[in-house]
Design a protein around this motif. Structure first.
Motif: not given
Length: 342
Positions: A52-58, A63-67
């Motif tokens: 899953p992609q790393i979320t970039n906020d401003r 990284f909000t997913t457990n793999i």
């Protein structure tokens, strides 16, 4: 003579430059060992699942997913922004982020009381050399105060241990609950103050959220008195551990049937062995096995008495005199059976 030699040489040159159709060619060639290349069976490579992609906020990364494998208590979820180094002259990239082999630093949840009213609790926990991640007030509202980032150490546990771990500030989240604590009566017995129903609902909701997110096992949800039994009493015998266990599946509790089976055996032991060093040593061993940091002296010393008292605060609040009796002994054995050290 010269003319004769000239014509002979000219003829030889002409002969050598014409096609040699009738001349047998030599078929000789040096023998060489013929090596056939081995056929290597190609093993199909397991295709990596796309991460899953790393979320970039401003400009802030999450990284909000457990793999990773939750069965191994591995977890790649970040509950907060990803903190990265910024080495001068170099670029840190996350091409291979995240590695599967990782878990949370937060292994324990420790519960306290403040022994102070609301306003003084806030001042002490925010302005002095003691703190907690959360403070549960007693004002009847729906607010819970966060005082320290969960990814940072708060100074709530002090000198502490449980099972093989020490200095639990490093690996725990601390919840302080506004409560007056205790006052001694004329005989020196500690008289504790009850917790309000509204407070306990807050504590349960907060604890459940933390336990679920960090996968904290029941054996690691503890009282301050459990991890520092010789110097702390909080949150005391009126903290509703059994209610939290029964209604919210928070923390540990013994099975009544197991306790009763041990109780029947304990009655005989206490009648004949109570002051024997080997019997005291066995009780201290069981307390240590359960998790308490206790030296094995074979004596009913002060440290043992205070450890038994802390155990009774948590699991036998009807009587917390620090004296080991048959019921306390049966409860301890039932708990060790249910929650063996790994």
């Amino acid at each position: 003579m010269r003319k004769i030699l000239y014509f002979i040489g000219l003829g030889t040159l002409i002969f050598s430059c014409t096609p040699q159709k009738n001349v047998k060619k030599s078929n000789y060639s040096p023998k060489t060992t013929s090596i056939q290349p081995k056929t290597v069976a190609k093993t199909p490579q397991a295709q990596e699942k796309p991460k899953p992609q790393i979320t970039n906020d401003r400009g802030v990364e999450f990284f909000t997913t457990n793999i990773a494998d939750p069965a191994k208590n591995d977890n790649t979820v970040s509950y907060g922004s990803i903190v990265s180094a910024k080495p001068a002259g170099y670029k840190v990239v996350k091409t291979y982020f995240p590695a599967l082999a990782q878990n949370f630093r937060q292994k324990y949840l420790i519960l306290h009381y403040t022994a102070l009213p609301d306003d003084k609790s806030i001042t002490v926990l925010t302005q002095q050399a003691v703190s907690a991640h959360y403070l549960v007030n007693n004002t009847g509202d729906n607010e819970i105060y966060q005082l320290v980032d969960e990814n940072k150490r708060s100074y709530h546990a002090g000198v502490s241990s449980w099972r093989s771990d020490k200095n639990l500030n490093d690996t725990s989240i601390g919840i302080e609950i506004v409560n007056a604590g205790y006052t001694p009566d004329s005989a020196g017995k500690k008289i504790f103050v009850t917790f309000s129903y509204e407070q306990m609902k807050k504590v349960a909701a907060l604890a459940k959220d933390i336990i679920n997110r960090y996968q904290i096992p029941a054996t690691n949800v503890l009282a301050h008195s459990d991890i520092a039994p010789t110097r702390k009493q909080d949150p005391g015998p009126l903290f509703p551990w059994k209610k939290l266990y029964d209604e919210y599946q928070i923390g540990m509790w013994y099975d009544e049937a197991a306790k009763q089976s041990y109780y029947d055996l304990a009655m005989a032991d206490f009648a004949t062995k109570y002051n024997e060093a080997s019997f005291i040593f066995n009780i201290q061993t069981q307390l240590q096995k359960f998790g308490y940091g206790l030296d094995l002296s074979g004596k009913w010393d002060d440290a043992t008495k205070k450890t038994i008292e802390a155990f009774q605060y948590h699991f036998r609040p009807q009587n917390y005199d620090g004296i080991m009796d048959a019921e306390t002994w049966a409860i301890l054995q039932a708990l060790n059976q249910k929650y063996p050290a790994k």
